[in-house]
Design an enzyme around this catalytic site. Sequence first.
Site, PDB file in Angstrom:
ATOM      1  N   ASP A 185      61.323  -0.257 -27.466  1.00  0.00           N
ATOM      2  CA  ASP A 185      60.499  -0.037 -28.656  1.00  0.00           C
ATOM      3  C   ASP A 185      59.945   1.389 -28.649  1.00  0.00           C
ATOM      4  OD1 ASP A 185      58.921  -0.641 -30.971  1.00  0.00           O
ATOM      5  OD2 ASP A 185      57.190  -0.878 -29.641  1.00  0.00           O
TER       6      ASP A 185
ATOM      7  N   TYR B 109      57.450  -9.196 -24.634  1.00  0.00           N
ATOM      8  CA  TYR B 109      57.334  -9.770 -25.972  1.00  0.00           C
ATOM      9  C   TYR B 109      57.422 -11.297 -25.973  1.00  0.00           C
ATOM     10  CZ  TYR B 109      57.722  -5.262 -28.365  1.00  0.00           C
ATOM     11  OH  TYR B 109      57.493  -3.998 -28.846  1.00  0.00           O
TER      12      TYR B 109
ATOM     13  N   ASP C 121      61.138   5.048 -31.065  1.00  0.00           N
ATOM     14  CA  ASP C 121      60.310   5.892 -31.947  1.00  0.00           C
ATOM     15  C   ASP C 121      60.440   7.345 -31.493  1.00  0.00           C
ATOM     16  OD1 ASP C 121      59.359   3.641 -33.375  1.00  0.00           O
ATOM     17  OD2 ASP C 121      57.348   4.480 -33.551  1.00  0.00           O
TER      18      ASP C 121
ATOM     19  N   ASP D 175      59.472   6.789 -17.416  1.00  0.00           N
ATOM     20  CA  ASP D 175      58.662   8.004 -17.642  1.00  0.00           C
ATOM     21  C   ASP D 175      59.554   9.248 -17.563  1.00  0.00           C
ATOM     22  OD1 ASP D 175      58.963   7.386 -14.932  1.00  0.00           O
ATOM     23  OD2 ASP D 175      56.919   7.931 -14.357  1.00  0.00           O
TER      24      ASP D 175
ATOM     25  N   LYS E  96      61.184   0.450 -14.679  1.00  0.00           N
ATOM     26  CA  LYS E  96      60.005   0.960 -13.958  1.00  0.00           C
ATOM     27  C   LYS E  96      59.920   0.186 -12.646  1.00  0.00           C
ATOM     28  CE  LYS E  96      56.391   3.574 -13.754  1.00  0.00           C
ATOM     29  NZ  LYS E  96      56.489   5.010 -13.476  1.00  0.00           N
TER      30      LYS E  96
HETATM   31  C1  IPM Z   1      59.851  -2.521 -34.071  1.00  0.00           C
HETATM   32  C2  IPM Z   1      58.387  -2.860 -34.253  1.00  0.00           C
HETATM   33  C3  IPM Z   1      58.076  -4.261 -33.730  1.00  0.00           C
HETATM   34  C4  IPM Z   1      58.459  -4.292 -32.258  1.00  0.00           C
HETATM   35  C5  IPM Z   1      56.613  -4.708 -33.925  1.00  0.00           C
HETATM   36  C6  IPM Z   1      56.207  -4.656 -35.381  1.00  0.00           C
HETATM   37  C7  IPM Z   1      56.320  -6.057 -33.362  1.00  0.00           C
HETATM   38  O1  IPM Z   1      57.589  -1.895 -33.646  1.00  0.00           O
HETATM   39  O2  IPM Z   1      60.703  -3.236 -34.637  1.00  0.00           O
HETATM   40  O3  IPM Z   1      60.157  -1.527 -33.411  1.00  0.00           O
HETATM   41  O4  IPM Z   1      57.671  -3.899 -31.405  1.00  0.00           O
HETATM   42  O5  IPM Z   1      59.573  -4.715 -31.973  1.00  0.00           O
HETATM   43 MN    MN Z   2      58.679  -0.179 -32.936  1.00  0.00          MN
END
Ligand code: IPM
Ligand code: MN
Length: 357
Positions: A244, A136, A248, A220, A187
């Site tokens: 990130d 990032y 999710d 992985d 990784k």
């Molecule tokens: C998060 C989001 C952000 C990230 C994006 C929008 C840049 O996905 O906060 O998880 O990748 O950090």
């Molecule tokens: Mn995210």
Amino acid sequence: MKKIAVIPGDGVGPEVIAVAVRALQAVDRARGLGLELVPFDYGAERYLRDGVTLPPGQIEDFRENYSAILLGAIGDPRVPDNRHGREILLGLRFSLDLYVNLRPVRLLAERLCPLKGKKPADVDLVVFRENTEGLYADVGGIFKKGTPDEIAVNEDVNTRKGVERILRAAFAWAKAHGKGRVCMSDKANALRFAHDLWQRAFREVGADYPGIEKRHLYVDALAMKLVETPEAFDVIVTCNLFGDILTDLGAALVGGLGLAASANLNPDSRTLAGMFEPVHGSAPDIAGRGIANPLAAVSSAALLLDAIGHGPEGAILERAVGSAVARGVLTRDVGGEASTAAVGDFVVAEIERIVRA
Ligand code: IPM
Ligand code: MN
Ligand code: NAD
């Protein structure tokens, strides 16, 4: 007075933040916390109107004069390159040096978990995502853009200081919260420079925490194990991009993005505690319909209260979220029928009830 900057942002951001703000105001009223919530209109509308993402001086103002920032989401289809998202969201994380992205993955009810037979006690972990570097870092460039010979590079920036401090934060948190296991994920089998640094730093920092079980998994394999045996994890620490993605996945284990909260922290800061936001984005597919789940935003406000020294009040917000789940006062993403505002009404009433009890 403790000043809290509130940035509702884009899409469902304003809808869910309205509920989080009501929750904060309810607990503030009941307990006299002296919070001053100050709204800021940063986001796509403002950017498209006058080109401003964050005006000059705003970062310093947040750092010096605010206890925390509450953020909805940044992202709008009208800004396809997400320039304002990088400057606002990543800009705040980076310039305020909020190097810990703490993302709890906590199951509130068995029926919210898509895995067979997993109970709340089986899915209760925290991800420590490095939040200021890695892929990032915005280091790179494009050469010969638009030609067949195009070269696009994003550098993966891993500093000794950056890696060490997120590892230390994860171990320190585990120790302080009586969690016995820390798993570092990288990784290193493919990324032999950057993640070699993670391996060495993990061993060195881990040596300072003899009471904690240390484990390493390639990312992985971890993605698989999180689905197979989430009960095997207490704390996971990893780099920015992997954190990130894994969070999710973690959100999916506990009922979805509508429930997943996060804290962006700088544990060394004596002024601003951090920025608090749901893990989810602006959800353009459901924005403006009054159906977004506000509970991730309320849980993020709970993390905020905890971080500014109001742990008991944060716990009240968390209990109210738990009640909404237990009573089924939920939006449709988690199987309910309630609107965003109706969940908000319930949460506020619940906070008032808990405080009176
Ligand atoms: C998060 C989001 C952000 C990230 C994006 C929008 C840049 O996905 O906060 O998880 O990748 O950090
Ligand atoms: Mn995210
Ligand atoms: P998203 O998180 O916005 O949405 C993914 C899916 O989850 C969608 O189907 C959405 O409807 C659902 N969802 C998300 N939040 C929900 C909620 N509160 N209640 C019910 N359902 C919810 O991810 P995306 O679609 O990949 O991204 C949309 C935009 O948001 C993009 O511009 C992206 O860059 C941005 N984004 C911002 C942040 C942030 O500000 N922290 C985080 C992630 C994505």
